[in-house]
Design a protein around this motif. Structure first.
Motif, PDB file in Angstrom:
ATOM      1  N   THR A 411      12.938  98.216 -80.702  1.00 23.61           N
ATOM      2  CA  THR A 411      14.261  97.588 -80.696  1.00 23.61           C
ATOM      3  C   THR A 411      15.026  97.797 -79.388  1.00 23.61           C
ATOM      4  OG1 THR A 411      14.925  99.515 -81.992  1.00 23.61           O
ATOM      5  CG2 THR A 411      14.664  97.452 -83.177  1.00 23.61           C
ATOM      6  N   PHE A 412      14.438  98.506 -78.436  1.00 21.99           N
ATOM      7  CA  PHE A 412      15.098  98.569 -77.124  1.00 21.99           C
ATOM      8  C   PHE A 412      14.959  97.219 -76.431  1.00 21.99           C
ATOM      9  CE2 PHE A 412      14.022 103.186 -77.507  1.00 21.99           C
ATOM     10  CZ  PHE A 412      15.330 103.629 -77.569  1.00 21.99           C
ATOM     11  N   ASP A 413      16.080  96.695 -75.954  1.00 17.85           N
ATOM     12  CA  ASP A 413      16.061  95.383 -75.309  1.00 17.85           C
ATOM     13  C   ASP A 413      15.648  95.487 -73.844  1.00 17.85           C
ATOM     14  OD1 ASP A 413      16.933  93.846 -77.499  1.00 17.85           O
ATOM     15  OD2 ASP A 413      18.956  94.627 -77.216  1.00 17.85           O
ATOM     16  N   CYS A 414      15.616  94.359 -73.214  1.00 18.69           N
ATOM     17  CA  CYS A 414      15.615  94.200 -71.752  1.00 18.69           C
ATOM     18  C   CYS A 414      14.293  94.449 -71.047  1.00 18.69           C
ATOM     19  CB  CYS A 414      16.647  95.093 -71.068  1.00 18.69           C
ATOM     20  SG  CYS A 414      18.279  94.877 -71.742  1.00 18.69           S
ATOM     21  N   ASP A 416      10.076  96.262 -71.282  1.00 16.61           N
ATOM     22  CA  ASP A 416       9.008  96.753 -72.137  1.00 16.61           C
ATOM     23  C   ASP A 416       8.987  98.270 -72.094  1.00 16.61           C
ATOM     24  OD1 ASP A 416       6.780  97.322 -73.566  1.00 16.61           O
ATOM     25  OD2 ASP A 416       5.373  96.428 -72.144  1.00 16.61           O
TER      26      ASP A 416
END
Ligand SMILES: *Cc1c(COP(=O)(O)O)cnc(C)c1O
Length: 425
Positions: A411-414, A416
């Motif tokens: 769920t961490f965005d932006c 990989d």
């Protein structure tokens, strides 16, 4: 009553070759036998339906088994509704008993044709605005306030509970709903939790049946069903006497005849929304002893922790523990059985008399089939376990894989993040 594990050490040793601990194990045979008994207990009522409380054990494989016994699903959130939709469920197979409900959840419940059980009178306008037009069948949740007491001393506090409408509100709600074109009405109440007595449903039923008679008489609204909701308990402690669902069904039958049939309302359907009773005893958390520690107390550290089973930490709930393979040994050691969270309440048992435990022993934590896995969380970055089904033929089917670190980081965005962690990015 002696609490027996539904799996042996030998079975667990075979399972762990493929699926490491900790894991949830469910007993298909137990689930089926109990579901058949529930059906039999209310067979006197032609409209009867048990709506399994999905939040207790939201696993499609298990819900599919219950469906074979005529069970519907009681949903209370968007994802629970989506899960049931994915199973092909819809229409009056779905009960939507939620509270503080977001608009999108009512929209999906309406789209699926489920029965909407309103927690509050203000939700009439709220739902009408979302759906455009109210469904022809609607239900209202009742809260009588005060204290609910059963003969064996079990008590709960509806007056302190956030759920449901007052009596005046439910009369008003029925009048408004009728004016807005609703044709079939239901009433619902959940007044006490985990009641280990055969008296709860009959006593609740009497109260709701009497209300149903008055509601129908005074508002002219046709009461089509009475929903006794959940709250039927299970004996978590070995000294508790289990509920007899056949006696409970008969108890409800008796007050049904006394109150509803006598008032000419012998066509009212009985609904239930049991979660714990349907699944609780037929699931276990299986975990391995990985450490022992001798300080001011004796500790056994296991490879599961409160993220896998929150009830002991959250409510001080008792869950019986069997040390597999040591069923016949004397319980002459007193342990705290702990998980690894940085929280001192992460204990599955406190001062529990158990047989001497060695590292590598498997602990079978009983009665975790409901409100067990589903209450899981990710504190300390711990991961949820797998769920396995012990089939009637003795084989084991994985019905949910364990989470992996990749799930946790997903769920961490932006960027990989997981790839970077692994030097791939
Ligand atoms: C939680 C819940 C249930 C199920 O309760 P059990 O104690 O598992 O039987 C049923 N209905 C509603 C509305 C609930 O919130």
């Amino acid at each position: 009553m002696d609490k027996k594990a539904f799996a042996t050490k030998k079975q667990i040793q075979e399972i762990v070759e493929k699926y490491p601990t900790p894991f949830y194990l469910y007993d298909e045979k137990g689930i089926r036998e109990n579901a058949a008994k529930v059906k039999q207990a209310f067979a006197w009522n032609p409209g009867f339906r048990e709506y399994f409380a999905v939040k207790a054990t939201p696993n499609p494989f298990l819900i599919r088994i219950l469906r074979e016994y005529g069970c519907g699903a009681d949903c209370s959130s968007l994802t629970e509704l989506m899960l049931c939709r994915a199973l092909g469920m819809g229409g009056e197979e779905i009960m939507f008993s939620s509270n503080d409900t977001p608009a999108g959840e009512y929209a999906l419940a309406g789209q699926l044709g489920g029965i909407i059980n309103l927690d509050d009178i203000t939700h009439i306008d709220f739902v009408e605005n979302i759906l455009g037009k109210l469904p022809e069948t609607m239900s209202c949740r009742f809260n009588p306030g005060g204290v609910f007491t059963l003969s064996n001393g079990i008590m709960d506090n509806p007056g302190d509970a956030k759920y449901g409408m007052t009596e005046a509100q439910i009369f008003e709600a029925f009048r408004i709903l009728k004016k807005k074109g609703v044709k079939r009405f239901g009433i619902h109440a959940f007044l006490a939790s985990n009641t280990v007595t055969n008296d709860y449903y009959p006593q609740l039923a009497k109260q709701l049946f009497e209300l149903a008679v008055r509601l129908q008489k005074e508002t002219g609204a046709k009461v089509a069903f009475v929903n006794l909701s959940g709250g039927v308990g299970i004996p978590y402690r070995p000294e508790q006497e289990p509920n007899d669902i056949l006696a409970i069904g008969e108890g409800v039958h008796r007050v049904y005849d006394e109150v509803l049939t006598a008032a000419g309302m012998g066509d009212v359907a009985i609904y239930t929304e049991m979660g714990r009773f349907m699944m609780g005893p037929y699931g276990a958390l299986v975990t391995k002893a990985i450490h022992e520690k001798h300080t001011y107390k004796e500790y056994i550290g296991v490879d599961a922790c409160a993220v896998n089973l929150m009830r002991p930490a959250m409510y001080g709930a008792y869950h019986h523990i069997t040390v597999l393979g040591k069923e016949d040994r004397p319980c002459d050691h007193v342990y705290d059985v702990t998980g690894s969270l940085c929280e001192n309440n992460d204990k599955f048992a406190i001062d529990r008399a158990l047989p001497q435990i060695e590292k590598g022993d498997y602990l079978f934590i009983h009665d975790t089939g409901a409100h067990g896995y589903s209450m899981g969380y990710n504190y300390n970055g711990k991961l949820r376990s797998a769920e396995l089904l012990l089939r009637e033929d003795g084989s084991v089917q994985r019905i949910r894989r364990a989470e992996t670190p990749k799930d946790y980081f997903a769920t961490f965005d932006c960027f990989d993040f997981y790839g970077k962690l692994n030097g791939e990015g």
